[in-house]
Design a protein around this motif. Structure first.
Motif, PDB file in Angstrom:
ATOM      1  N   PHE A 131       0.749  -0.629  -0.095  1.00  0.00           N
ATOM      2  CA  PHE A 131       0.473   0.340  -0.085  1.00  0.00           C
ATOM      3  C   PHE A 131       1.055   1.364   0.031  1.00  0.00           C
ATOM      4  O   PHE A 131       0.830   1.917  -0.622  1.00  0.00           O
ATOM      5  N   ARG A 132       1.931   1.096   1.127  1.00  0.00           N
ATOM      6  CA  ARG A 132       2.997   2.046   0.610  1.00  0.00           C
ATOM      7  C   ARG A 132       3.811   2.716  -0.538  1.00  0.00           C
ATOM      8  O   ARG A 132       3.424   3.865  -0.764  1.00  0.00           O
ATOM      9  N   LYS A 133       3.769   1.300  -0.961  1.00  0.00           N
ATOM     10  CA  LYS A 133       4.248   1.803  -2.828  1.00  0.00           C
ATOM     11  C   LYS A 133       3.637   2.398  -3.566  1.00  0.00           C
ATOM     12  O   LYS A 133       4.153   2.485  -4.388  1.00  0.00           O
ATOM     13  N   GLU A 134       2.230   1.822  -3.324  1.00  0.00           N
ATOM     14  CA  GLU A 134       1.241   2.920  -4.360  1.00  0.00           C
ATOM     15  C   GLU A 134       1.007   3.986  -3.915  1.00  0.00           C
ATOM     16  O   GLU A 134       0.140   4.987  -4.716  1.00  0.00           O
ATOM     17  N   PRO A 159     -18.644 -12.589   4.287  1.00  0.00           N
ATOM     18  CA  PRO A 159     -19.528 -12.511   2.776  1.00  0.00           C
ATOM     19  C   PRO A 159     -20.939 -11.890   2.828  1.00  0.00           C
ATOM     20  O   PRO A 159     -21.202 -10.803   1.638  1.00  0.00           O
ATOM     21  N   LEU A 160     -20.908 -10.923   3.996  1.00  0.00           N
ATOM     22  CA  LEU A 160     -22.641 -10.701   3.393  1.00  0.00           C
ATOM     23  C   LEU A 160     -21.910  -8.776   3.800  1.00  0.00           C
ATOM     24  O   LEU A 160     -22.894  -8.079   2.647  1.00  0.00           O
ATOM     25  N   LEU A 161     -20.695  -8.895   4.060  1.00  0.00           N
ATOM     26  CA  LEU A 161     -19.648  -7.425   4.080  1.00  0.00           C
ATOM     27  C   LEU A 161     -19.131  -6.933   3.336  1.00  0.00           C
ATOM     28  O   LEU A 161     -19.397  -5.579   3.175  1.00  0.00           O
ATOM     29  N   GLY A 162     -18.642  -7.889   2.293  1.00  0.00           N
ATOM     30  CA  GLY A 162     -18.080  -7.636   1.154  1.00  0.00           C
ATOM     31  C   GLY A 162     -17.250  -8.994   0.844  1.00  0.00           C
ATOM     32  O   GLY A 162     -17.775  -9.842   0.588  1.00  0.00           O
ATOM     33  N   GLU A 163     -16.423  -7.827  -0.171  1.00  0.00           N
ATOM     34  CA  GLU A 163     -15.377  -9.689  -0.402  1.00  0.00           C
ATOM     35  C   GLU A 163     -14.136  -9.703   0.070  1.00  0.00           C
ATOM     36  O   GLU A 163     -13.248  -9.306   0.907  1.00  0.00           O
ATOM     37  N   CYS A 164     -13.719 -10.938   0.257  1.00  0.00           N
ATOM     38  CA  CYS A 164     -12.472 -11.964   1.308  1.00  0.00           C
ATOM     39  C   CYS A 164     -11.285 -12.786   0.186  1.00  0.00           C
ATOM     40  O   CYS A 164     -12.331 -13.070  -1.187  1.00  0.00           O
ATOM     41  N   GLY A 165     -10.663 -12.304   0.808  1.00  0.00           N
ATOM     42  CA  GLY A 165      -8.983 -12.781  -0.030  1.00  0.00           C
ATOM     43  C   GLY A 165      -8.078 -12.819   1.024  1.00  0.00           C
ATOM     44  O   GLY A 165      -8.252 -12.597   1.689  1.00  0.00           O
ATOM     45  N   ARG A 166      -7.417 -13.757   0.270  1.00  0.00           N
ATOM     46  CA  ARG A 166      -6.023 -13.592   0.432  1.00  0.00           C
ATOM     47  C   ARG A 166      -4.648 -11.954   0.767  1.00  0.00           C
ATOM     48  O   ARG A 166      -5.334 -11.435  -0.438  1.00  0.00           O
ATOM     49  N   ALA A 167      -3.680 -12.054   1.467  1.00  0.00           N
ATOM     50  CA  ALA A 167      -3.170 -10.634   1.862  1.00  0.00           C
ATOM     51  C   ALA A 167      -2.232 -11.190  -0.237  1.00  0.00           C
ATOM     52  O   ALA A 167      -2.435  -9.899  -0.432  1.00  0.00           O
ATOM     53  N   GLU A 168      -1.914 -11.972  -0.275  1.00  0.00           N
ATOM     54  CA  GLU A 168      -1.117 -11.999  -2.137  1.00  0.00           C
ATOM     55  C   GLU A 168      -1.982 -11.378  -3.488  1.00  0.00           C
ATOM     56  O   GLU A 168      -1.542 -10.587  -3.695  1.00  0.00           O
ATOM     57  N   GLU A 169      -3.655 -12.352  -3.002  1.00  0.00           N
ATOM     58  CA  GLU A 169      -3.862 -11.834  -4.055  1.00  0.00           C
ATOM     59  C   GLU A 169      -4.802 -10.114  -4.375  1.00  0.00           C
ATOM     60  O   GLU A 169      -4.981  -9.858  -4.862  1.00  0.00           O
ATOM     61  N   ILE A 170      -4.842  -9.662  -2.684  1.00  0.00           N
ATOM     62  CA  ILE A 170      -4.961  -8.687  -2.619  1.00  0.00           C
ATOM     63  C   ILE A 170      -3.759  -7.483  -3.121  1.00  0.00           C
ATOM     64  O   ILE A 170      -4.431  -6.084  -3.783  1.00  0.00           O
ATOM     65  N   ILE A 171      -2.750  -7.789  -2.703  1.00  0.00           N
ATOM     66  CA  ILE A 171      -1.131  -7.074  -3.281  1.00  0.00           C
ATOM     67  C   ILE A 171      -1.629  -6.795  -4.526  1.00  0.00           C
ATOM     68  O   ILE A 171      -1.264  -5.946  -5.637  1.00  0.00           O
ATOM     69  N   GLY A 172      -2.284  -8.709  -5.806  1.00  0.00           N
ATOM     70  CA  GLY A 172      -1.894  -8.352  -6.194  1.00  0.00           C
ATOM     71  C   GLY A 172      -2.791  -7.268  -6.898  1.00  0.00           C
ATOM     72  O   GLY A 172      -2.289  -6.996  -8.169  1.00  0.00           O
TER      73      GLY A 172
END
Length: 193
Positions: free
Chosen positions: A45-48, A174-187
């Motif tokens: 996040f900081r890099k972006e 799943p009722l509040l948002g999208e779920c994923g792994r940290a690596e997927e989110i970073i990608g």
């Protein structure tokens, strides 16, 4: 629902990754594992150039400012060790990060978190931290009610209770948002910028 997008206005919000909480026994990941994944997210996040919010919980100096209401469960009554509420070293010390201090479970109530995010044009938050069923879930619920797109880095959170963790991951998030792994989110963060 898998993570589909990271908005241009996205902030990382890390819940209660502070000395005493990270050192407590938790599942399904250790506090050290959570800190390592959270640090990876924060670095990306900081890099972006995206905001990183570090949320910590502490006691109210004046008990009248503490959380009201009657509870069956006893509160911790003893003195806390020095530095218990400080953000862990692996995440602290970055001057551009936003520090939010809360005295409740969720990071929005009684803090300036919503104001800090809206001033920066944030429309989406990525959440991680400890404990899944308490601070993270409370913050996710509040964020959803405030109209933010909520993304939950499920492998960057843990709880002291395995059943409570699974309930949050499988039934509530799943009722509040999208779920994923940290690596997927970073990608996706890198891809969508």
């Amino acid at each position: 629902m898998p993570v589909t997008k990271v908005d241009a206005g996205t902030a990382l919000v890390l819940i209660d990754l502070q000395n005493a909480i990270v050192s407590a026994p938790c599942v399904p990941h250790t506090g050290a594992d959570i800190v390592a994944r959270a640090a990876d997210l924060a670095d990306a996040f900081r890099k972006e150039g995206a905001p990183v919010v570090l949320v910590r919980v502490t006691e109210a100096e004046d008990k009248a400012d503490g959380t009201p209401g009657r509870k069956d469960a006893p509160s911790y009554g003893g003195p806390m060790p020095a530095g218990w509420d400080e953000i862990v070293e692996d995440l602290s010390g970055h001057p551009g990060d936003i520090l939010v201090t809360k005295r409740n479970w969720g990071a929005f109530y009684g803090t300036d978190l919503d104001l800090q995010l809206r001033r920066r044009g944030i429309t989406q938050i990525v959440l991680a931290g400890i404990a899944t069923s308490i601070g993270v879930e409370s913050t996710a619920r509040n964020a959803h009610e405030l109209g933010y797109h909520v993304t939950l880095a499920t492998d960057a959170m843990a709880d002291m209770n395995p059943e409570a963790h699974l309930n949050s991951i499988e039934r509530i998030f799943p009722l509040l948002g999208e779920c994923g792994r940290a690596e997927e989110i970073i990608g996706l963060l890198r891809e969508d910028r």
